[in-house]
Design an enzyme around this catalytic site. Structure first.
Site, PDB file in Angstrom:
ATOM      1  N   LYS A  33       7.966   4.978   2.284  1.00 22.77           N
ATOM      2  CA  LYS A  33       8.591   3.819   2.933  1.00 22.77           C
ATOM      3  C   LYS A  33       9.410   3.011   1.930  1.00 22.77           C
ATOM      4  CE  LYS A  33       5.184   3.721   6.574  1.00 22.77           C
ATOM      5  NZ  LYS A  33       4.549   4.990   6.093  1.00 22.77           N
ATOM      6  N   CYS A  87      -0.677   4.357  11.062  1.00 27.26           N
ATOM      7  CA  CYS A  87      -0.386   5.597  11.789  1.00 27.26           C
ATOM      8  C   CYS A  87      -1.580   5.898  12.699  1.00 27.26           C
ATOM      9  CB  CYS A  87      -0.079   6.748  10.846  1.00 27.26           C
ATOM     10  SG  CYS A  87      -1.315   7.034   9.555  1.00 27.26           S
ATOM     11  N   CYS A  98       0.874  -1.186   0.000  1.00 28.42           N
ATOM     12  CA  CYS A  98       0.000   0.000   0.000  1.00 28.42           C
ATOM     13  C   CYS A  98       0.904   1.227   0.000  1.00 28.42           C
ATOM     14  CB  CYS A  98      -0.923  -0.002   1.203  1.00 28.42           C
ATOM     15  SG  CYS A  98      -1.977  -1.456   1.361  1.00 28.42           S
ATOM     16  N   ALA A  99       1.615   1.434  -1.092  1.00 23.87           N
ATOM     17  CA  ALA A  99       2.749   2.360  -1.108  1.00 23.87           C
ATOM     18  C   ALA A  99       2.359   3.820  -0.963  1.00 23.87           C
ATOM     19  CB  ALA A  99       3.552   2.166  -2.391  1.00 23.87           C
ATOM     20  N   GLY A 104       4.980   6.511  -1.562  1.00 18.33           N
ATOM     21  CA  GLY A 104       6.224   5.767  -1.711  1.00 18.33           C
ATOM     22  C   GLY A 104       7.306   6.097  -0.718  1.00 18.33           C
TER      23      GLY A 104
END
Length: 388
Positions: free
Chosen positions: A234, A342, A228-229, A232
């Protein structure tokens, strides 16, 4: 613009937000209709608006209502500013206070003001989840979030990045939660115009997110999928930490990854982008940074705090479970599944991890929560392996 004129503009924008207009849209529409407002004016107005949204419950209690004027009166009262010096009606200032407004300001402040800045229905689960940290986290979430950058350790060192940032008047210091993290001080608003950012030495990323990615035990040659980028961030952190890993980014909405090639090029990073719905399989690690309430980031996106409902939270929990089941099928034998949110909420974190382990052939091998009390956002990470 005078300080009072900026306050008047914030009142106008807050009135739009309280009637349902999204905050970013309200701010953008106001700026387009008031071209005379300079960048400093727009930044100051934005700060007023977001200061209010973070503390809308307590400011409404202090100011006597939910409208823009009342919320700003609550803000000024909390700051110890005499509203009579602002509400003068002169030179684009707000109109003078009326009798009802003065009466509201004369009332004693109600108890437990800070607790009013959480949605009431979340107080019980948050109190239980945060325990002794509840008051500290509550105060942290009522203030502006610090600005963090991730040092691109594939290209430079933290000390060198601090020096380059200083050349552009941006103060930075290391943060103990992650060896790649710098917390910005004076000049932070100029980060995207700085040489360090434009030449790929640093990238904006919260310190809790950096620390969570740092828990993944990487080794050269690994294939890793950021399932689930989104933007991007991460994926870029992973390739910086292990340039010899094969990093693949996937998102069901390709539009969220539209800036990733540019960001990767700026960082000198190699990231493969998978077509939506076609992530492949056989990965050593599959990272799932799942859609969530975002409650750990609400000081950055305070409007979301007041829009979340129990029904919406239930939908998110169900979606997270479905995504975990889908992603687990993409992990190679002996590989790991990494789940992140988060969020501060147990339903999305501990309970979700336990439920996945309970219904599948996977062991929960580690989990950790990051608290805003440590400086960064609220964050959660869990790692799973298939049972032998």
């Amino acid at each position: 613009m005078t300080p009072a004129a900026r306050i008047a503009a914030a009142i106008e924008i807050l009135d739009r937000i309280t009637t349902g207009e999204p905050s970013e849209k309200a701010l953008t529409n106001w700026a387009r209709a008031h071209r005379f407002a300079g960048s400093k004016d727009r930044a100051a107005i934005r700060d007023h608006v977001f200061d209010v949204l973070r503390c809308r419950g307590s400011f409404a209690a202090l100011g006597g209502g939910q409208g823009g004027r009342a919320l700003i009166l609550g803000l000024l009262r909390a700051q110890g500013v005499d509203p009579e010096t602002i509400f003068t009606g002169e030179r684009f200032a707000p109109e003078p206070l009326g009798p009802d407004e003065r009466a509201a300001l004369d009332k004693p402040a109600p108890p437990d003001l800070a607790r009013r800045d959480w949605p009431e229905w979340l107080l019980a689960p948050l109190t239980q989840r945060l325990g002794s940290e509840f008051d500290t986290v509550t105060e942290a979430m009522r203030a502006r979030a610090p600005v963090f950058v991730r040092v691109n350790i594939a290209r430079t060192t933290p000390d060198a990045a601090i020096a380059v940032l200083a050349e552009d008047g941006i103060q930075a210091e290391a943060h103990p939660l992650s060896p790649s993290a710098l917390q910005l001080g004076e000049g932070a608003r100029r980060i995207q115009q700085s040489r360090a950012y434009q030449e790929g030495f640093v990238e904006l990323q919260d310190v809790s997110s950096q620390a969570a990615v740092g828990q993944i035990p990487l080794a050269p040659g690994m294939r890793i999928l950021d399932y689930c980028a989104g933007g991007g961030g991460k994926a870029l952190a992973l390739v910086a930490a292990c340039p010899d890993c094969e990093i693949c980014a996937h998102d069901i909405d390709a539009g969220r990854m539209r800036d990733l090639p540019l960001r990767a090029d700026r960082a000198g990073a190699r990231v493969s982008i998978c077509a939506p719905g076609k992530p492949g399989a056989g990965y050593d690690f599959v990272l799932v940074d799942a859609p969530c309430s975002g409650s750990g980031t609400w000081r950055r996106t305070p409007e979301a705090k007041w829009r979340l409902t129990p029904e919406r939270l239930g939908d998110l929990v169900a979606l997270q479970a479905r995504i975990l089941d889908e992603a687990s099928a993409l992990v190679a034998p002996g590989g790991r599944l990494v789940y992140m949110t988060c969020s501060l909420l147990a339903d999305e974190n501990d309970a979700q991890a336990a439920a996945f382990a309970g219904r599948t052939g996977w062991d929960l091998v580690s989990q950790r929560s990051y608290s805003p009390a440590t400086g960064g956002d609220g964050f959660f990470v869990a790692q799973f392996e298939r049972k032998a």
